[in-house]
Structures are given as C-alpha cells and as structure tokens.
Design a protein around this motif. Structure first.
Motif, PDB file in Angstrom:
ATOM      1  N   PHE A 202      54.178  93.184  20.292  1.00 58.78           N
ATOM      2  CA  PHE A 202      55.551  93.641  20.024  1.00 58.78           C
ATOM      3  C   PHE A 202      56.519  92.495  19.726  1.00 58.78           C
ATOM      4  O   PHE A 202      57.714  92.732  19.573  1.00 58.78           O
ATOM      5  CB  PHE A 202      56.068  94.463  21.210  1.00 58.78           C
ATOM      6  CG  PHE A 202      55.255  95.696  21.477  1.00 58.78           C
ATOM      7  CD1 PHE A 202      55.134  96.694  20.520  1.00 58.78           C
ATOM      8  CD2 PHE A 202      54.579  95.856  22.682  1.00 58.78           C
ATOM      9  CE1 PHE A 202      54.370  97.837  20.752  1.00 58.78           C
ATOM     10  CE2 PHE A 202      53.812  96.996  22.925  1.00 58.78           C
ATOM     11  CZ  PHE A 202      53.714  97.986  21.964  1.00 58.78           C
ATOM     12  N   SER A 203      56.029  91.267  19.638  1.00 63.87           N
ATOM     13  CA  SER A 203      56.945  90.124  19.485  1.00 63.87           C
ATOM     14  C   SER A 203      57.258  89.769  18.034  1.00 63.87           C
ATOM     15  O   SER A 203      58.256  89.109  17.766  1.00 63.87           O
ATOM     16  CB  SER A 203      56.350  88.896  20.182  1.00 63.87           C
ATOM     17  OG  SER A 203      55.182  88.459  19.500  1.00 63.87           O
ATOM     18  N   SER A 204      56.424  90.190  17.093  1.00 63.38           N
ATOM     19  CA  SER A 204      56.509  89.637  15.732  1.00 63.38           C
ATOM     20  C   SER A 204      57.395  90.412  14.765  1.00 63.38           C
ATOM     21  O   SER A 204      57.870  89.854  13.772  1.00 63.38           O
ATOM     22  CB  SER A 204      55.102  89.547  15.123  1.00 63.38           C
ATOM     23  OG  SER A 204      54.288  88.725  15.913  1.00 63.38           O
TER      24      SER A 204
ATOM     25  N   LYS B  82      61.872  88.300  21.824  1.00 59.36           N
ATOM     26  CA  LYS B  82      60.769  87.733  21.032  1.00 59.36           C
ATOM     27  C   LYS B  82      60.123  86.559  21.781  1.00 59.36           C
ATOM     28  O   LYS B  82      58.893  86.439  21.857  1.00 59.36           O
ATOM     29  CB  LYS B  82      61.298  87.279  19.674  1.00 59.36           C
ATOM     30  CG  LYS B  82      60.236  86.715  18.735  1.00 59.36           C
ATOM     31  CD  LYS B  82      60.890  86.290  17.417  1.00 59.36           C
ATOM     32  CE  LYS B  82      59.884  85.637  16.487  1.00 59.36           C
ATOM     33  NZ  LYS B  82      58.874  86.570  15.985  1.00 59.36           N
ATOM     34  N   GLU B  83      60.988  85.732  22.362  1.00 61.12           N
ATOM     35  CA  GLU B  83      60.506  84.557  23.095  1.00 61.12           C
ATOM     36  C   GLU B  83      59.718  84.978  24.347  1.00 61.12           C
ATOM     37  O   GLU B  83      58.638  84.456  24.630  1.00 61.12           O
ATOM     38  CB  GLU B  83      61.728  83.722  23.492  1.00 61.12           C
ATOM     39  CG  GLU B  83      61.415  82.360  24.045  1.00 61.12           C
ATOM     40  CD  GLU B  83      62.709  81.610  24.369  1.00 61.12           C
ATOM     41  OE1 GLU B  83      62.830  81.163  25.525  1.00 61.12           O
ATOM     42  OE2 GLU B  83      63.591  81.510  23.480  1.00 61.12           O
ATOM     43  N   ARG B  84      60.261  85.942  25.073  1.00 60.66           N
ATOM     44  CA  ARG B  84      59.603  86.377  26.317  1.00 60.66           C
ATOM     45  C   ARG B  84      58.295  87.118  26.039  1.00 60.66           C
ATOM     46  O   ARG B  84      57.337  87.019  26.808  1.00 60.66           O
ATOM     47  CB  ARG B  84      60.544  87.278  27.125  1.00 60.66           C
ATOM     48  CG  ARG B  84      61.711  86.558  27.743  1.00 60.66           C
ATOM     49  CD  ARG B  84      62.591  87.505  28.531  1.00 60.66           C
ATOM     50  NE  ARG B  84      61.964  87.949  29.781  1.00 60.66           N
ATOM     51  CZ  ARG B  84      62.485  88.869  30.587  1.00 60.66           C
ATOM     52  NH1 ARG B  84      63.635  89.455  30.267  1.00 60.66           N
ATOM     53  NH2 ARG B  84      61.865  89.221  31.694  1.00 60.66           N
ATOM     54  N   LEU B  85      58.260  87.884  24.936  1.00 61.92           N
ATOM     55  CA  LEU B  85      57.057  88.655  24.617  1.00 61.92           C
ATOM     56  C   LEU B  85      55.932  87.769  24.086  1.00 61.92           C
ATOM     57  O   LEU B  85      54.759  88.130  24.178  1.00 61.92           O
ATOM     58  CB  LEU B  85      57.379  89.772  23.605  1.00 61.92           C
ATOM     59  CG  LEU B  85      58.168  90.958  24.161  1.00 61.92           C
ATOM     60  CD1 LEU B  85      58.676  91.837  23.036  1.00 61.92           C
ATOM     61  CD2 LEU B  85      57.310  91.778  25.126  1.00 61.92           C
TER      62      LEU B  85
ATOM     63  N   GLN C 267      56.151 102.363   4.826  1.00 64.09           N
ATOM     64  CA  GLN C 267      56.165 101.164   3.968  1.00 64.09           C
ATOM     65  C   GLN C 267      55.058 100.185   4.359  1.00 64.09           C
ATOM     66  O   GLN C 267      54.985  99.086   3.812  1.00 64.09           O
ATOM     67  CB  GLN C 267      57.534 100.473   4.084  1.00 64.09           C
ATOM     68  CG  GLN C 267      58.686 101.300   3.510  1.00 64.09           C
ATOM     69  CD  GLN C 267      60.053 100.720   3.853  1.00 64.09           C
ATOM     70  OE1 GLN C 267      60.174  99.774   4.633  1.00 64.09           O
ATOM     71  NE2 GLN C 267      61.096 101.293   3.267  1.00 64.09           N
ATOM     72  N   GLY C 268      54.229 100.586   5.319  1.00 66.43           N
ATOM     73  CA  GLY C 268      53.092  99.742   5.693  1.00 66.43           C
ATOM     74  C   GLY C 268      53.346  98.766   6.817  1.00 66.43           C
ATOM     75  O   GLY C 268      52.567  97.826   7.011  1.00 66.43           O
ATOM     76  N   ALA C 269      54.422  98.971   7.569  1.00 66.85           N
ATOM     77  CA  ALA C 269      54.717  98.050   8.684  1.00 66.85           C
ATOM     78  C   ALA C 269      53.552  98.008   9.663  1.00 66.85           C
ATOM     79  O   ALA C 269      52.878  99.015   9.888  1.00 66.85           O
ATOM     80  CB  ALA C 269      55.997  98.483   9.391  1.00 66.85           C
ATOM     81  N   PRO C 270      53.310  96.855  10.278  1.00 69.30           N
ATOM     82  CA  PRO C 270      52.128  96.706  11.141  1.00 69.30           C
ATOM     83  C   PRO C 270      52.310  97.325  12.516  1.00 69.30           C
ATOM     84  O   PRO C 270      53.438  97.574  12.970  1.00 69.30           O
ATOM     85  CB  PRO C 270      51.988  95.181  11.264  1.00 69.30           C
ATOM     86  CG  PRO C 270      53.379  94.671  11.124  1.00 69.30           C
ATOM     87  CD  PRO C 270      54.049  95.584  10.127  1.00 69.30           C
TER      88      PRO C 270
END
Length: 266
Positions: free
Chosen positions: A19-21, A11-14, A42-45
């Motif tokens: 794709f980080s959230s 997450k930190e590197r991205l 389910q509506g994931a982004p």
C-alpha cells in the motif's frame, strides 16, 4: 482539531507494504470507491490506496448515504487484484473488518464487534462500515475495491428515519485519536491477513471472525431484497456467508451481497 491525513508520512511508515507505492490523496472527493473503480479500469496495480478528508457523495451498501464532516473521520479505499473467484470475494470484507477491529483495539483500546455483513459496532452503535465492489472476467475477480469509513473525531447525531445510531472513537474514549496511526494499523494488519487468504490459510481467520460477530446465536431477520428470512444466526462460513437456521430447522446460506439485517424483537 483533528490532524490531517499525511500521505508522505504514511508512505514512509508503510515502506515495504503493497500500500506504500500508489497513494492517491485528495482533500475532498466525491467518493474514494468511485476513484478507485476508475483507477482499476485504467489498470492501476494492486495496493493502490485512495484516501481523503471529506467525501461529498460517499455511500454504503444499497446506496445509503454516508455522512462525514470534513477532517473528522478515516475514509479510504484499497484496490486489490485477488486471485480468487467471485463467490469468495466477500472474504475480503470479513478480513478488512478483522483488521479494523484489531486496529481500533490497539490504537484506541476499544472493543468493537462485526455486525455481519459489513459494519463494526461498539455495543449497539455503529462505528465503521465497509463497502466492497468488484469486477469479474468469467468467474475470476479482475479487481476488488474495499472502502472503509470509520467515525473517529466527531459526535454523530441521532439518525433520522430510524437508522442505526452511530458512535465514534472520540465519543467512546473522550480522546483525539490519530487517523494516521489508525490507517497505518488497519493497512498493515489487513495486508498480513490478505496474504493468509491468498495462501488459502483460512482456519484461524474463520474462527476469529465468528468469535467477533455480534449477531451469532441471536434470532435475526434478513432482508435479501427478494425475501425475508428469519431464524437463528449460526455462523459465518469460509466464504463470508451467513448461515441461518429457520424455525422449521432448515438452514439457509445467505451471501453478503445486498442484505440488511436487524436483530429481531423478542
């Protein structure tokens, strides 16, 4: 021993990447694609990422099982909501394959090739596979999930029943390759290429996937499930379809869907 996937580090590197959230990491899961499909419903982004150490019910195209010991390989799925019609969705498979080729070369120094429609090979042995699944509303794609499994840190057995022999980055290099580094490189490379696709900037991509396809120029046999088509593989078009010229000279356009391909015996 292989390092674990580290979602916080990823997450930190991205950072600013799509794709980080929304990273969903589980130590063990039945299938990353199955969870991504559920999240999509389910509506994931767009940009949702599912990754794991172990799949207990992983599969490839036509329901073929994907064998993967825990902690050894890179297994992930991304969820996209691409602004495109269904007949172009397999462009995404080709683009993820390109991102995989580039990342494997950068991280491990290995030259892989695309075995159309959805595998990466080193020589005659399979290194990685991609499974693309999608849902449409009318003609438009509602969501697409792209799962990728790459053999990283194990020595694959010779397959029973005549399947394609497999290889891994460990087998090819003799070294332990970081799955976290490989995942970061694939995702960042894929995001750049995906933005090109969305913009309609396809010319360079089309050229690159044709230059890196190992079946072109060879006589191939394609089993579409309904018929066998034999001929010379000419090119992959800008929708990701394979163009095959039969012996009589007529050209057939084969969309990726469910097609298995073997290089014909001389």
């Amino acid at each position: 021993m292989n390092e674990s996937i580290q979602p916080d580090l990823l997450k930190e590197r991205l950072a600013q990447s799509i794709f980080s959230s929304h990273i969903h990491y589980q130590a063990s899961i039945d299938s990353t694609n199955a969870l991504a499909r559920t999240l999509a419903g389910q509506g994931a982004p767009e940009g949702t990422l599912v990754t794991t150490e172990e799949q207990t019910a992983g599969h490839g195209r036509r329901g073929r099982s994907w064998v993967s010991p825990a902690g050894a390989n890179l297994l992930f799925t991304v969820l996209l909501r691409p602004p495109m019609e269904a007949d172009r969705v397999f462009v995404l498979t080709m683009v993820l394959a390109l991102a995989g080729l580039r990342a494997v070369n950068k991280v491990a120094g290995i030259r892989a090739m695309i075995k159309w429609p959805n595998d990466l090979y080193v020589g005659t042995r399979k290194l990685a596979g991609i499974l693309t699944e999608f849902s449409v509303t009318g003609k438009q794609v509602d969501w697409a999930v792209l799962g990728m499994g790459t053999n990283v840190g194990w020595h694959p057995d010779v397959p029973e029943g005549g399947g394609a022999p497999a290889t891994s980055l460990l087998e090819e290099t003799g070294q332990r390759i970081s799955r976290n580094d490989l995942l970061f490189e694939i995702l960042t490379g894929f995001e750049t290429l995906y933005r090109d696709v969305v913009r309609g900037d396809m010319k360079a991509l089309y050229k690159e996937w044709n230059q890196n396809c190992l079946v072109l120029g060879k006589t191939v046999v394609v089993d579409s499930g309904r018929e066998w088509i034999e001929g010379k593989a000419l090119r992959i078009d800008d929708c990701g379809a394979l163009i095959v010229e039969e012996a009589e000279g007529n050209q057939r356009r084969i969309l990726t869907g469910d097609v298995s391909l073997r290089i014909a015996s001389p």
